[in-house]
Design an enzyme around this catalytic site. Sequence first.
Site, PDB file in Angstrom:
ATOM      1  N   ARG A 120      53.999  41.732 -60.568  1.00 45.88           N
ATOM      2  CA  ARG A 120      55.373  42.186 -60.775  1.00 45.88           C
ATOM      3  C   ARG A 120      56.196  42.087 -59.488  1.00 45.88           C
ATOM      4  O   ARG A 120      57.384  41.753 -59.524  1.00 45.88           O
ATOM      5  CB  ARG A 120      55.348  43.622 -61.304  1.00 45.88           C
ATOM      6  N   SER A 298      75.759  49.057 -33.699  1.00 47.81           N
ATOM      7  CA  SER A 298      74.978  49.647 -32.621  1.00 47.81           C
ATOM      8  C   SER A 298      75.397  51.097 -32.465  1.00 47.81           C
ATOM      9  O   SER A 298      76.586  51.430 -32.573  1.00 47.81           O
ATOM     10  CB  SER A 298      75.221  48.888 -31.314  1.00 47.81           C
ATOM     11  N   LYS A 304      79.127  45.418 -30.532  1.00 49.89           N
ATOM     12  CA  LYS A 304      78.000  44.586 -30.976  1.00 49.89           C
ATOM     13  C   LYS A 304      77.975  44.402 -32.497  1.00 49.89           C
ATOM     14  O   LYS A 304      78.352  45.297 -33.256  1.00 49.89           O
ATOM     15  CB  LYS A 304      76.667  45.192 -30.532  1.00 49.89           C
ATOM     16  N   ARG A 337      29.199  47.401 -55.825  1.00 46.31           N
ATOM     17  CA  ARG A 337      30.490  48.062 -55.593  1.00 46.31           C
ATOM     18  C   ARG A 337      30.373  48.756 -54.250  1.00 46.31           C
ATOM     19  O   ARG A 337      29.376  49.396 -53.965  1.00 46.31           O
ATOM     20  CB  ARG A 337      30.829  49.056 -56.714  1.00 46.31           C
TER      21      ARG A 337
END
Length: 467
Positions: A120, A298, A304, A337
């Site tokens: 998904r 910033s 900036k 396992r």
Amino acid sequence: MYESDAGLLAPGRAGSPAEATTGDRAFLQAMLDAEAALTCAQSACGLAPAEAGRAVTRTADADGFDVRDLALRARSGGNPVIPLVVDLTAAVPEDARPYVHRGATSQDILDTAAMLVASRTLATVLDDLERAAGEVARHAATHRDTQMAGRTLTQHAVPTTFGLKAAGWRALILDARDRLSAVRASLPAQLGGAAGTLAAFSAFSAPAASPVAEESTDGQEGTDGRREVDLLALVAAYARELGLAEPVLPWHTLRTPIADLAGALAFTAGALGKMAADVLTLSRTEIGEVEEEEGGDSSALPHKANPVHATLIAAAARRAPGLAATLYGSLAAEDERPAGAWHAEWEPLRDLLRLVGGAAHDGAALAAGLRVVPYTMRENLQLTDGLIVSERLAAVFADRIGRARAREVLAAAADRAHSETTDLADVLFDVLREEPELAGLDLAELTDPTRYTGCAGPLTDRALERR
């Protein structure tokens, strides 16, 4: 007080489609989907009444379960499937309860859920990669012949084009798309029971009168007059219910699906990271050849506009290999396992899906909003006063005065141009008077960076033919 992970320290994935598909609720829903599919598959194979499958499916809604309570109770058994089975069993009608989780082990459900979550999530990642590839293709076509400085080891090397650079970004993005598409198509369901033999499922045999059992070509009647169900058909039915690939074997300790997923995700982060790294370099104030359309603020410097999308992608590209390494390390799992190797996968896998999902989302936004500044690219081509075409001059001179002498002449000319802060072409005019063999060369053409981009245009065209 318990607070959910809102992504405060993960701006790369915050708000991305991948965040929704990898959250606790998404994993819980995937586990419930796996449980419902298992009961439905057993119904289809005659191991459970049809109504049992429908009842579990109706109840398998994550909103009806307490995620935090399940997480706390998971500590006692080491995984969340154990308390979930208790709650799901209690929530279904009484006559369906014997068929919840029947024959399965916790790892069957959690591994299958992880594959559902991955599938998904990859759907959203692939959508973003397609968008990013399309936007980058637009830049490559538009700037097929936009000359710029090619840089190697941080220095100007030879001229190239922005079209070729963008075509390279697109090639990597498409490589990532192809790898993720192949991995997504191969993500398997997990069903093996306690030790990968499906033995518990054979213990739940179908009545001899069951239509499904009577049609089974592999079923054999037991001494009690009941017919065993083809367990491989059960695995196939389970995979079909989930929309996942049918596994050849239970893969409790055969972790190829996880390793393949890790590799493709890490590659994707790196592929997007290459584009981000180039944007971060080219958008530096002193270079200024590209910029993000919507730069970030910033907290200290009002002037900036930071390249935020590229920054977040770069962060993901640095983290992804370490997460993938943990998943690769879990390949060495003991027994049928494992203790620990499986458990070590859960968080890194989710983090890797989230990182790449966020990076792909940022990659599409970065490509769509990237501003290219051809004028600055042309200006920067002149920064070395013609030295950027020294390779071309060396080849032309070598044909006339030999490679060694050509290198000697050009090295001296380059030193003089650098020390006198003058153009290489001006120095070479004096050189030509001292080297009769070089007479007649068109220095203006030979030292023009825009005339030395090789096959950049045709290479870009060829790259854009790929779909």
